[in-house]
Design an enzyme around this catalytic site. Structure first.
Site, PDB file in Angstrom:
ATOM      1  N   GLU A  98       0.824  -1.224   0.000  1.00 50.58           N
ATOM      2  CA  GLU A  98       0.000   0.000   0.000  1.00 50.58           C
ATOM      3  C   GLU A  98       0.853   1.267   0.000  1.00 50.58           C
ATOM      4  O   GLU A  98       0.659   2.160   0.830  1.00 50.58           O
ATOM      5  CB  GLU A  98      -0.975  -0.008   1.180  1.00 50.58           C
ATOM      6  CG  GLU A  98      -1.988  -1.128   1.080  1.00 50.58           C
ATOM      7  CD  GLU A  98      -3.146  -1.038   2.076  1.00 50.58           C
ATOM      8  OE1 GLU A  98      -3.070  -0.238   3.037  1.00 50.58           O
ATOM      9  OE2 GLU A  98      -4.131  -1.776   1.888  1.00 50.58           O
ATOM     10  N   GLU A 132      -5.458  -8.386  -0.607  1.00 55.62           N
ATOM     11  CA  GLU A 132      -6.173  -8.093   0.645  1.00 55.62           C
ATOM     12  C   GLU A 132      -7.635  -7.867   0.287  1.00 55.62           C
ATOM     13  O   GLU A 132      -7.947  -6.943  -0.481  1.00 55.62           O
ATOM     14  CB  GLU A 132      -5.623  -6.840   1.344  1.00 55.62           C
ATOM     15  CG  GLU A 132      -4.316  -7.065   2.046  1.00 55.62           C
ATOM     16  CD  GLU A 132      -3.905  -5.888   2.916  1.00 55.62           C
ATOM     17  OE1 GLU A 132      -4.768  -5.220   3.512  1.00 55.62           O
ATOM     18  OE2 GLU A 132      -2.682  -5.634   2.980  1.00 55.62           O
TER      19      GLU A 132
HETATM   20  O1  AHR Z   1      -5.162  -6.028   6.786  1.00 52.42           O
HETATM   21  C1  AHR Z   1      -5.061  -4.909   7.610  1.00 52.42           C
HETATM   22  C2  AHR Z   1      -4.350  -3.746   6.943  1.00 52.42           C
HETATM   23  O2  AHR Z   1      -5.150  -3.269   5.893  1.00 52.42           O
HETATM   24  C3  AHR Z   1      -3.042  -4.034   6.276  1.00 52.42           C
HETATM   25  O3  AHR Z   1      -1.968  -3.986   7.152  1.00 52.42           O
HETATM   26  C4  AHR Z   1      -2.920  -2.941   5.269  1.00 52.42           C
HETATM   27  O4  AHR Z   1      -2.181  -3.314   4.139  1.00 52.42           O
HETATM   28  C5  AHR Z   1      -4.356  -2.588   4.946  1.00 52.42           C
HETATM   29  O5  AHR Z   1      -4.591  -1.238   5.028  1.00 52.42           O
END
Ligand code: AHR
Length: 504
Positions: A172, A291
């Site tokens: 990210e 994610e």
């Molecule tokens: O999964 C939780 C968080 O969400 C992770 O650390 C991050 O990459 C995202 O913002």
């Protein structure tokens, strides 16, 4: 209410890459410490890993786990987590404002992954660090021996290289919350140079460049285009991240969010193909949705946590029945793009926005979202078939023409099995499904699994009580090549068909 579906053997989207059933473990909250690792627990093995947790992970058949972050990785020095435990430093972990003991590091996690039967998708730190730390970690993990870092691994008791195949180039990096946040140009250049060096150490690895943190990031689209412009020749994947929540308590709208997810996926494919065209490249970039999940229940309680403690109970969303329905819909949405989406990681796996929860010194239990994920992972292996669906539709606050039926078919040629995943979004009525399976001759219904909850959409599970769990009493039947089934109002369905006389 009635919906129809045509499933045809030749309408192939692609072979499903098993890595779409991946998950994620970050050094965050109680995912590692108190989750997979609790040395004093009665179920702990000789390494301190909880066997009951591994059993639940095994049931999910997770083929890939992303590690060690997440936001955590952007401040992580991997060297802190290897070598004698007594010499490992305790560090302030800035992403989540916790204390990191480094008791678990690369080698311990790789040992856990082996026990859990999963490969690892390793992320490198492109926040506070860069090319050097990344290429050294590849050398430490994947080089057989005879060099400084590979010999260091051997001196730490690990003779054989891990040969980790999939690697993430940071996390990210478009987000201002990220340690070492960068512009698309800054990140794109760094990712390209890091990728080159990592592949010079091990040319067999596959790399994931960071896409946007979610579809509503102000830099979305431009970010992907710029990053891929810099990295196209050096990476195999661009990542997508997305979390949803039902903050307005508007269920029809909540369940329709898969339409936005679908649009997000299509957009990223278009951007990747735009750069392909621009570069006159023959190569396709694939998507890693590394994610995805529901995340919102724990937002308020997390604001009250004390900083700088070890393994605070962060992001401990307790999922309800409606969340399980959305997770099922998200899985179907991703399978529809099996030709381009080759990796996906349910974020996360244990305790932190997770299908598996643990009690300290107590039980490990299944959240509601455990079930659709398990069904997809276990029964969704094979060829994704493009279903022709005709369904009633509805409009919600943010979406128009939302199909009441969300469905997908997967053909497992080897096992002669056909599986239909179907979500009924209708709140009040069952949906009568009629599915023409034409050239699947001699198939019969092996099982119709249903996850329903009689209208109590806010019902969740807890340690010792699992009111939300699937049953196999669905009424699917087959006659003359047509499968009919009544899909209860608000339900997740798995209709499993097996060729007569074949293995069950
Ligand atoms: O999964 C939780 C968080 O969400 C992770 O650390 C991050 O990459 C995202 O913002």
């Amino acid at each position: 209410m009635k919906a129809t579906m045509i499933v045809e053997k030749d309408f192939k989207i692609a072979e499903i890459d098993k890595r779409v059933y991946g998950s994620f473990i970050e050094h965050l909250g109680r995912a590692v410490y108190g989750g997979i690792y609790e040395p004093d627990h009665p179920e702990a093995d000789e390494h301190g890993f909880r066997r009951d947790v591994i059993d639940l992970v095994n049931e999910l058949q997770v083929p890939l786990v992303r590690y060690p972050g997440g936001n955590f990785v952007s401040g992580y020095n991997w060297e802190d987590g290897v070598g004698p435990k007594s010499e490992r430093p305790k560090k302030l972990e800035l992403a989540w404002r916790a204390l990191e003991t480094n008791e678990i590091g690369t080698n311990e996690f790789m040992e856990w992954a082996k026990r859990a039967g999963t490969d690892v998708n390793m992320a490198v730190n492109l926040g506070t660090r860069g090319i050097d730390a990344a290429r050294n970690l590849v050398e430490y993990c994947n080089h057989p021996g005879g060099s400084f870092y590979s010999d260091l691994r051997i001196s730490h008791g690990v003779k054989d290289p891990y040969n980790i195949k999939t690697w993430c180039l940071g996390n990210e990096m478009d987000g201002p919350w990220q340690i070492g946040h960068k512009t698309a140009h800054e990140y794109g250049r760094l990712a390209a140079e890091t990728a080159k060096a990592m592949k010079w150490v091990d040319p067999t690895i596959e790399l994931v460049a960071c896409g946007s943190s979610h579809r509503n990031m102000p830099t979305f689209a431009e970010w992907e285009a710029t990053v891929l412009d810099h990295t196209y020749e050096h990476v195999e994947f661009i990542s997508l991240h997305q979390y949803y929540g039902n903050r307005d308590n508007d269920l029809p709208n909540y369940l329709a969010q898969t339409m936005e997810m679908d649009d997000f996926i299509r957009s990223v494919i278009s951007i990747a193909d735009y750069i392909k065209a621009k570069k006159r490249s023959k190569k396709h970039i694939h998507l890693a949705f590394d994610e995805w999940n529901v995340w919102y229940h724990s937002n308020e309680q997390d604001k009250k946590l004390e900083p700088w403690t070890v393994a605070p109970p962060q992001l401990e969303d307790i999922y309800n029945f409606e969340d399980a329905l959305l997770v099922g819909g998200m899985l179907i949405t991703m399978l529809k793009h099996a030709d381009r989406l080759k990796i996906a990681c349910l974020a996360q796996l244990v305790n932190v926005i997770a299908p598996i929860m643990t009690e300290q010194n107590g039980s490990a239990w299944k959240q509601t979202i455990y079930y659709p994920f398990m069904h997809a992972s276990v029964y969704g292996r094979g060829i994704a078939l493009h279903p022709i669906v005709s369904s009633p539709k509805y409009d919600s606050k943010d979406f128009t023409d939302v199909p009441v039926l969300e469905s997908m078919a997967v053909y497992n040629e080897e096992q002669d099995q056909l599986t239909i995943f179907a979500l009924n979004r209708e709140v009040r009525e069952p949906l009568q499904l009629e599915c023409d399976i034409r050239n699947f001759e001699g198939y019969e219904v092996a099982e119709h699994i249903v996850l329903e909850n009689g209208g109590n959409v806010k019902q969740s599970n807890s340690a010792g009580s699992a009111p939300v769990k699937p049953h196999s009493n669905g009424d699917a039947s087959i006659d003359g090549g047509t499968v009919t089934a009544s899909l209860p109002a608000l339900s997740w369905n798995v209709i499993r068909l097996q060729k007569r006389g074949e293995r069950g």
